[in-house]
Motif scaffolding. Structure first.
Motif, PDB file in Angstrom:
ATOM      1  N   ILE A  38       0.832  -1.213   0.000  1.00  0.00           N
ATOM      2  CA  ILE A  38       0.000   0.000   0.000  1.00  0.00           C
ATOM      3  C   ILE A  38       0.861   1.255   0.000  1.00  0.00           C
ATOM      4  O   ILE A  38       0.732   2.117  -0.870  1.00  0.00           O
ATOM      5  N   SER A  39       1.772   1.378   0.960  1.00  0.00           N
ATOM      6  CA  SER A  39       2.597   2.583   1.086  1.00  0.00           C
ATOM      7  C   SER A  39       3.867   2.529   0.254  1.00  0.00           C
ATOM      8  O   SER A  39       4.497   3.561   0.008  1.00  0.00           O
ATOM      9  N   LEU A  40       4.291   1.320  -0.140  1.00  0.00           N
ATOM     10  CA  LEU A  40       5.535   1.089  -0.889  1.00  0.00           C
ATOM     11  C   LEU A  40       6.777   1.485  -0.101  1.00  0.00           C
ATOM     12  O   LEU A  40       7.840   1.721  -0.674  1.00  0.00           O
ATOM     13  N   ASP A  41       6.642   1.570   1.229  1.00  0.00           N
ATOM     14  CA  ASP A  41       7.768   1.855   2.115  1.00  0.00           C
ATOM     15  C   ASP A  41       8.176   0.595   2.859  1.00  0.00           C
ATOM     16  O   ASP A  41       7.436  -0.397   2.904  1.00  0.00           O
ATOM     17  N   LEU A  42       9.356   0.644   3.471  1.00  0.00           N
ATOM     18  CA  LEU A  42       9.846  -0.493   4.258  1.00  0.00           C
ATOM     19  C   LEU A  42       8.882  -0.763   5.416  1.00  0.00           C
ATOM     20  O   LEU A  42       8.514   0.157   6.167  1.00  0.00           O
ATOM     21  N   MET A  43       8.445  -1.999   5.562  1.00  0.00           N
ATOM     22  CA  MET A  43       7.487  -2.341   6.612  1.00  0.00           C
ATOM     23  C   MET A  43       8.160  -2.336   7.984  1.00  0.00           C
ATOM     24  O   MET A  43       9.224  -2.903   8.156  1.00  0.00           O
ATOM     25  N   LYS A  44       7.528  -1.690   8.935  1.00  0.00           N
ATOM     26  CA  LYS A  44       8.032  -1.636  10.306  1.00  0.00           C
ATOM     27  C   LYS A  44       7.317  -2.619  11.223  1.00  0.00           C
ATOM     28  O   LYS A  44       7.859  -3.039  12.241  1.00  0.00           O
ATOM     29  N   ASP A  45       6.090  -2.950  10.874  1.00  0.00           N
ATOM     30  CA  ASP A  45       5.312  -3.917  11.658  1.00  0.00           C
ATOM     31  C   ASP A  45       4.507  -4.774  10.683  1.00  0.00           C
ATOM     32  O   ASP A  45       3.298  -4.585  10.517  1.00  0.00           O
ATOM     33  N   PRO A  46       5.164  -5.736  10.017  1.00  0.00           N
ATOM     34  CA  PRO A  46       4.467  -6.542   9.011  1.00  0.00           C
ATOM     35  C   PRO A  46       3.399  -7.449   9.612  1.00  0.00           C
ATOM     36  O   PRO A  46       3.629  -8.113  10.613  1.00  0.00           O
ATOM     37  N   VAL A  47       2.226  -7.440   8.995  1.00  0.00           N
ATOM     38  CA  VAL A  47       1.115  -8.299   9.422  1.00  0.00           C
ATOM     39  C   VAL A  47       0.507  -8.934   8.175  1.00  0.00           C
ATOM     40  O   VAL A  47       0.541  -8.357   7.086  1.00  0.00           O
ATOM     41  N   THR A  48      -0.073 -10.109   8.364  1.00  0.00           N
ATOM     42  CA  THR A  48      -0.646 -10.860   7.243  1.00  0.00           C
ATOM     43  C   THR A  48      -2.158 -10.891   7.368  1.00  0.00           C
ATOM     44  O   THR A  48      -2.694 -11.218   8.433  1.00  0.00           O
ATOM     45  N   SER A  49      -2.844 -10.551   6.280  1.00  0.00           N
ATOM     46  CA  SER A  49      -4.307 -10.565   6.270  1.00  0.00           C
ATOM     47  C   SER A  49      -4.820 -11.977   6.053  1.00  0.00           C
ATOM     48  O   SER A  49      -4.052 -12.918   5.800  1.00  0.00           O
ATOM     49  N   SER A  50      -6.140 -12.133   6.120  1.00  0.00           N
ATOM     50  CA  SER A  50      -6.739 -13.462   5.936  1.00  0.00           C
ATOM     51  C   SER A  50      -6.565 -13.984   4.512  1.00  0.00           C
ATOM     52  O   SER A  50      -6.734 -15.190   4.266  1.00  0.00           O
ATOM     53  N   VAL A  58       0.129  -0.228  10.022  1.00  0.00           N
ATOM     54  CA  VAL A  58      -0.492   1.096   9.933  1.00  0.00           C
ATOM     55  C   VAL A  58      -1.264   1.252   8.627  1.00  0.00           C
ATOM     56  O   VAL A  58      -2.392   1.765   8.606  1.00  0.00           O
ATOM     57  N   SER A  59      -0.693   0.777   7.541  1.00  0.00           N
ATOM     58  CA  SER A  59      -1.321   0.938   6.223  1.00  0.00           C
ATOM     59  C   SER A  59      -2.609   0.132   6.104  1.00  0.00           C
ATOM     60  O   SER A  59      -3.640   0.652   5.670  1.00  0.00           O
ATOM     61  N   ILE A  60      -2.577  -1.138   6.490  1.00  0.00           N
ATOM     62  CA  ILE A  60      -3.763  -1.982   6.338  1.00  0.00           C
ATOM     63  C   ILE A  60      -4.867  -1.581   7.316  1.00  0.00           C
ATOM     64  O   ILE A  60      -6.057  -1.654   7.001  1.00  0.00           O
ATOM     65  N   GLU A  61      -4.478  -1.125   8.521  1.00  0.00           N
ATOM     66  CA  GLU A  61      -5.497  -0.693   9.485  1.00  0.00           C
ATOM     67  C   GLU A  61      -6.154   0.604   9.028  1.00  0.00           C
ATOM     68  O   GLU A  61      -7.358   0.801   9.225  1.00  0.00           O
ATOM     69  N   THR A  62      -5.359   1.501   8.413  1.00  0.00           N
ATOM     70  CA  THR A  62      -5.936   2.723   7.854  1.00  0.00           C
ATOM     71  C   THR A  62      -6.911   2.389   6.733  1.00  0.00           C
ATOM     72  O   THR A  62      -7.984   3.004   6.614  1.00  0.00           O
ATOM     73  N   TRP A  63      -6.560   1.398   5.935  1.00  0.00           N
ATOM     74  CA  TRP A  63      -7.428   0.929   4.843  1.00  0.00           C
ATOM     75  C   TRP A  63      -8.757   0.398   5.392  1.00  0.00           C
ATOM     76  O   TRP A  63      -9.831   0.730   4.903  1.00  0.00           O
ATOM     77  N   ILE A  64      -8.674  -0.425   6.440  1.00  0.00           N
ATOM     78  CA  ILE A  64      -9.880  -1.019   7.030  1.00  0.00           C
ATOM     79  C   ILE A  64     -10.729   0.032   7.726  1.00  0.00           C
ATOM     80  O   ILE A  64     -11.960   0.031   7.619  1.00  0.00           O
ATOM     81  N   GLU A  65     -10.077   0.961   8.450  1.00  0.00           N
ATOM     82  CA  GLU A  65     -10.814   1.996   9.174  1.00  0.00           C
ATOM     83  C   GLU A  65     -11.520   2.966   8.237  1.00  0.00           C
ATOM     84  O   GLU A  65     -12.462   3.659   8.642  1.00  0.00           O
ATOM     85  N   SER A  66     -11.079   3.002   6.972  1.00  0.00           N
ATOM     86  CA  SER A  66     -11.738   3.856   5.986  1.00  0.00           C
ATOM     87  C   SER A  66     -13.042   3.250   5.487  1.00  0.00           C
ATOM     88  O   SER A  66     -13.732   3.867   4.659  1.00  0.00           O
ATOM     89  N   GLY A  67     -13.360   2.033   5.962  1.00  0.00           N
ATOM     90  CA  GLY A  67     -14.614   1.377   5.588  1.00  0.00           C
ATOM     91  C   GLY A  67     -14.451   0.242   4.604  1.00  0.00           C
ATOM     92  O   GLY A  67     -15.443  -0.391   4.204  1.00  0.00           O
ATOM     93  N   ASN A  68     -13.211  -0.057   4.214  1.00  0.00           N
ATOM     94  CA  ASN A  68     -12.964  -1.157   3.275  1.00  0.00           C
ATOM     95  C   ASN A  68     -12.893  -2.486   4.006  1.00  0.00           C
ATOM     96  O   ASN A  68     -12.271  -2.585   5.062  1.00  0.00           O
ATOM     97  N   GLN A  69     -13.498  -3.497   3.456  1.00  0.00           N
ATOM     98  CA  GLN A  69     -13.489  -4.841   4.039  1.00  0.00           C
ATOM     99  C   GLN A  69     -12.957  -5.878   3.061  1.00  0.00           C
ATOM    100  O   GLN A  69     -13.188  -7.079   3.214  1.00  0.00           O
ATOM    101  N   ILE A  73      -5.041  -5.990  -2.561  1.00  0.00           N
ATOM    102  CA  ILE A  73      -4.362  -6.648  -3.679  1.00  0.00           C
ATOM    103  C   ILE A  73      -5.276  -7.647  -4.378  1.00  0.00           C
ATOM    104  O   ILE A  73      -5.488  -7.579  -5.581  1.00  0.00           O
ATOM    105  N   THR A  74      -5.822  -8.595  -3.608  1.00  0.00           N
ATOM    106  CA  THR A  74      -6.634  -9.661  -4.208  1.00  0.00           C
ATOM    107  C   THR A  74      -8.090  -9.256  -4.419  1.00  0.00           C
ATOM    108  O   THR A  74      -8.818  -9.938  -5.153  1.00  0.00           O
ATOM    109  N   LYS A  75      -8.542  -8.194  -3.757  1.00  0.00           N
ATOM    110  CA  LYS A  75      -9.924  -7.711  -3.821  1.00  0.00           C
ATOM    111  C   LYS A  75     -10.922  -8.692  -3.193  1.00  0.00           C
ATOM    112  O   LYS A  75     -12.132  -8.510  -3.334  1.00  0.00           O
TER     113      LYS A  75
END
Length: 443
Positions: A38-50, A58-69, A73-75
């Motif tokens: 998402i950010s294309l920056d070096l990951m500081k706290d890598p996490v794996t989604s389902s 930070v990037s994926i949580e910001t994505w989810i908090e924006s209302g995306n479920q 990448i895979t949609k």
């Protein structure tokens, strides 16, 4: 001169070092699998989604908090909105950082694992059970302390607790302990108050629970007898409660011995600036809301000497406290007793005139409103008050206020005051508004 030259030289050196590090970073290629999609920056706290894709937390949580479920990448729809920490990836990134430290790469710190919804639910359920079983001495206090520690670790943890109803449960727990009240529960209630202040702002339901008679009685008790931190936390919560018009907290506080006295004491003997501002805001809501009981509150504050105290504070205070103090005086001067006390105090008119056009637009509007209540709205106008206002430059400042512009309501009040002052301009000359020694009334 020498010290200034040295500072400039050191600043140039530090800037040159940063520039060199940035150039080294540009030359160094970060492995693509270490970058967040998402950010294309070096990951500081890598996490794996389902879906199996790894992101920076930070990037994926910001994505989810924006209302995306869905997965960016895979949609595909995410089965769970709580990603799993990828410890293997984090260790690989840390090792890569150590290997490339000569290129200006700093090793990323090991992040704290954030709390999950299931952990939050479990803690809150145990706290509720302790309240029902009347276990406030040890187990309940330890759970609340653990909860507060988790909330302070990160903003994400706080959001998780808020989303799971922590404010409502803690407010209900405080109510439960305050109703049965035991000396052994005091420390637990202190911990609850402290944790509730971290969760501010609270939702409406939590405020309603805190606005009950037992909860208010508990907070007033801490205001009078508690430690400095307990008094501070109590007034923070009272400020939140008094903002809600539908909560009749003013009537209850008036019945409680020492409640209003404790609020005035926090202003007179301040603990810290934030506590003073919270106390002033609490009083502001008490004297300016539309509840019928506020007339009694205004007169009570007048009897406690709040008018004189606020005027003295206004002589030398910052913008925030000045606006709040003036706002309280607007409310107090709605009553006849408040206007009499303000008019009888020698510093009132000079200080109000001094604040015109000097602090903020809000402070100016409040000052004009108070002057209008003291002079324009008063049917039994005393010439000595009008002359005093002229002597400290009221006519010139009000005229300037209309010229530079203000709200219609303020303009109307200022115009009315100018008409009254103009009748007495021949009897008084303006003196320096900062020189109060020539005024007739003694200070």
């Amino acid at each position: 001169m020498i010290s200034t030259w040295r500072k400039r030289r050191s600043a140039r050196r530090s800037n040159s070092k940063k520039q060199i590090q940035e150039e080294k970073m540009e030359l160094l290629m970060i492995p693509s699998h270490f970058k967040c999609p998402i950010s294309l920056d070096l990951m500081k706290d890598p996490v794996t989604s389902s879906t199996g894709i790894t992101y920076d937390r930070v990037s994926i949580e910001t994505w989810i908090e924006s209302g995306n479920q869905t997965c960016p990448i895979t949609k595909k729809v995410l089965k769970t909105l709580e990603p799993i920490p990828n410890h293997t990836m984090r260790k690989m990134i840390q090792e890569w950082c150590v290997e490339n430290k000569d290129h200006g790469i700093e090793r990323i710190p090991t992040p704290r694992i954030p709390v999950t919804s299931s952990e939050v639910t479990d803690i809150l359920r145990k706290i509720e059970s302790c309240c029902k079983l009347q276990q406030g001495s040890e187990s309940g206090r330890e759970l609340v302390m653990k909860m507060r520690k988790m909330i302070k670790e990160s903003a994400r943890n706080k959001r998780c607790f808020v989303a799971n109803g922590a404010g409502k449960i803690l407010s209900s727990t405080l109510l439960g302990f305050s109703e049965k009240y035991s000396v052994y529960d005091v420390e637990t209630m202190e911990e609850i108050l402290s944790t509730l202040t971290i969760l501010l702002p609270l939702d409406g339901e939590s405020k309603s629970i805190l606005g009950s008679k037992s909860s208010l009685n508990c907070m007033v008790w801490f205001l009078k007898c508690g430690s400095l931190s307990s008094r501070r936390n109590s007034v923070f919560l009272l400020k939140e409660i008094m903002r809600m018009e539908e909560i009749c907290g003013v009537e209850e506080l008036l019945k409680m011995d020492g409640a209003l006295e404790s609020l005035v004491k926090l202003v007179k003997e301040p603990i810290c600036p934030t506590t003073t501002k919270a106390s002033l805001l609490t009083i502001y809501h008490m004297v300016n809301s539309s509840q019928l009981s506020n007339v009694k509150a205004r007169n009570k504050f007048v009897d406690l000497g709040l008018v004189e105290l606020l005027i003295e504070i206004l002589v030398d205070c910052d913008k925030s406290i000045c606006e709040k103090a003036l706002g309280i005086l607007v409310g107090i001067c709605k009553s006849e007793e408040g206007r009499k006390r303000a008019n009888s105090y020698a510093l009132t008119i000079p200080v109000l005139i001094k604040k015109l056009l000097r602090v903020s637009d809000l402070a100016t509007e409040f000052s004009v409103s108070i002057l209008w209540k003291l002079i324009g709205k008063n049917e039994k106008r005393e010439n000595v008050v009008l002359i005093e206002a002229l002597q400290v430059g009221a006519f010139q400042k009000l005229l300037l206020l209309i010229q530079v512009g203000c709200s219609e309501n303020t303009k109307e009040k200022a115009s009315e005051l100018l008409k009254l002052l103009n009748l007495h301009r021949g009897r008084a000359e303006c003196i320096d508004s900062l020189d109060l020694k020539n005024l007739k009334r003694p200070f």
